[in-house]
Write an enzyme that holds these catalytic residues in place. Structure first.
Site, short mmCIF file in Angstrom:
data_model
loop_
_atom_site.label_atom_id
_atom_site.label_comp_id
_atom_site.label_asym_id
_atom_site.label_seq_id
_atom_site.Cartn_x
_atom_site.Cartn_y
_atom_site.Cartn_z
N SER A 1 0.83 -1.20 0.00
CA SER A 1 0.00 0.00 0.00
C SER A 1 0.86 1.25 0.00
CB SER A 1 -0.94 -0.01 1.21
OG SER A 1 -0.23 -0.34 2.36
N HIS B 1 -2.19 -3.09 -6.68
CA HIS B 1 -2.74 -2.70 -5.37
C HIS B 1 -4.25 -2.90 -5.37
CE1 HIS B 1 -3.21 0.75 -2.21
NE2 HIS B 1 -3.27 -0.43 -1.65
N GLU C 1 -5.13 -0.54 -8.47
CA GLU C 1 -4.19 0.52 -8.81
C GLU C 1 -2.93 -0.20 -9.33
OE1 GLU C 1 -2.92 2.77 -5.31
OE2 GLU C 1 -3.20 4.66 -6.36
#
Ligand code: 3HC
Length: 282
Positions: free
Chosen positions: A119, A140, A152
């Site tokens: 993250s 992600h 992502e």
């Protein structure tokens, strides 16, 4: 090469969700964690979440059984050697990921892409640990992984266009929507989300409003599904603190300083939903 067999490292909240969506989309999954009890817990969560999808008529009972059969739980990382694509979703500590990326680089075939669900840790730094920096990328996912639409996809400095397009296509095959982002502390998601949560914590610390009131403002005024303090508890307050620190360190701007109340709560072991106490009691 067609990607068929996926390695997932880590059977925690994110790892089991990632294994769930790959298996549900028909991929074989080798799910690896360091202890059998973590695998057992991860598989129990996957079973519960597949049951939820059966109950909502999103999938059939046969789909559930087929997905579960696709997941092979292992504690021996060597079993990832024949995987075609590997996603790392281990503990969010750079030393732990360093060891894993060096090991994966040794054991996976040279053409295999190594993706990280980190993250906030730099994809460029993880890539530099390997002899295949062009094949390292950020993938992600968002919690709960079976539900959230976004992936992502983060390009490190050395990530090749082919690695990017293969990872993007894989996200689409999972029925997710990939969004391309360049490597920078917090990427886009956490760069923007975490300061919001952190600021909500300041309003509580300064007595501007109660956690309930802050959450109501965002649920009713901005149509957020969860208020920022409920969401912080859901993500984990330790995770929120780690991400704020990575952004403060990496971007150097004091606007990213973690709220002192957040630091105090993490010191007390109040980590949110997973520890039974955060801004709320569970
Ligand atoms: N697995 C499968 N399905 C699930 C699920 C799970 N773990 N959790 C919820 N669902 C399904 C439910 O079955 C339900 O399906 P339906 O729409 O067909 O009825 C749907 O999701 C909604 O669930 P519920 O009705 O039980 O509960 P809510 O309506 O309160 O939704 C929520 C729960 C989806 C978690 C919603 O509150 C939400 O979207 N919250 C925000 C979550 C968020 O922001 N996540 C991102 C966190 S940041 C992150 O992960 C990045 C990291 O780097 C920090």
């Amino acid at each position: 090469m067609e990607i068929q067999r996926i390695g997932v490292i880590g059977a925690g909240t994110m790892g089991n969700g990632i294994a769930h969506v790959f298996a549900r989309s028909g991929y074989s999954v080798v799910l690896c964690d360091v202890e059998q009890r973590f695998l057992d817990r991860g598989l129990a969560t996957i079973t519960k979440n597949l049951d939820r999808e059966v109950a909502k008529n999103k999938i059939s009972a046969e789909d559930k059984a087929a997905a579960l059969k696709k997941i092979e739980p292992v504690t021996d990382r060597g079993r990832l050697a024949d995987c075609d694509f590997i996603v790392e979703a281990a503990t969010e500590k750079f030393e732990i990921k360093t060891e894993i990326f060096r090991d994966l680089d040794r054991l996976a075939r040279p053409e295999v892409i190594l993706a990280s669900n980190t993250s906030s840790i730099s994809i460029t730094k993880l890539a530099a640990l390997t002899k295949r920096p062009d094949k390292v990328i950020g993938m992600h996912f968002f919690n709960p992984v079976p539900v959230m639409q976004l992936v992502e996809v983060i390009r490190g400095l050395a990530t090749s266009p082919e690695t990017f397009s293969e990872t993007r296509d894989l996200a689409i095959k999972l029925d997710k929507t990939p969004v391309e982002v360049n490597d920078a502390p917090g990427f886009v998601s956490n760069r923007v989300l975490m300061p919001l949560l952190n600021e909500a914590m300041y309003t509580v610390m300064e007595g501007v409003a109660t956690p309930e009131a802050v959450d109501e403002v965002f649920k009713l005024g901005m149509a957020h599904p969860m208020g920022p303090l409920t969401l912080a508890d859901f993500i984990g307050l330790d995770v929120c603190l780690d991400i704020m620190r990575v952004m403060l360190d990496g971007l150097g701007d004091p606007k990213y300083r973690p709220c002192p109340l957040l630091i105090k709560m993490v010191d007390a072991g109040w980590l949110g939903r997973k520890s039974g106490r955060g801004f709320y009691k569970y």
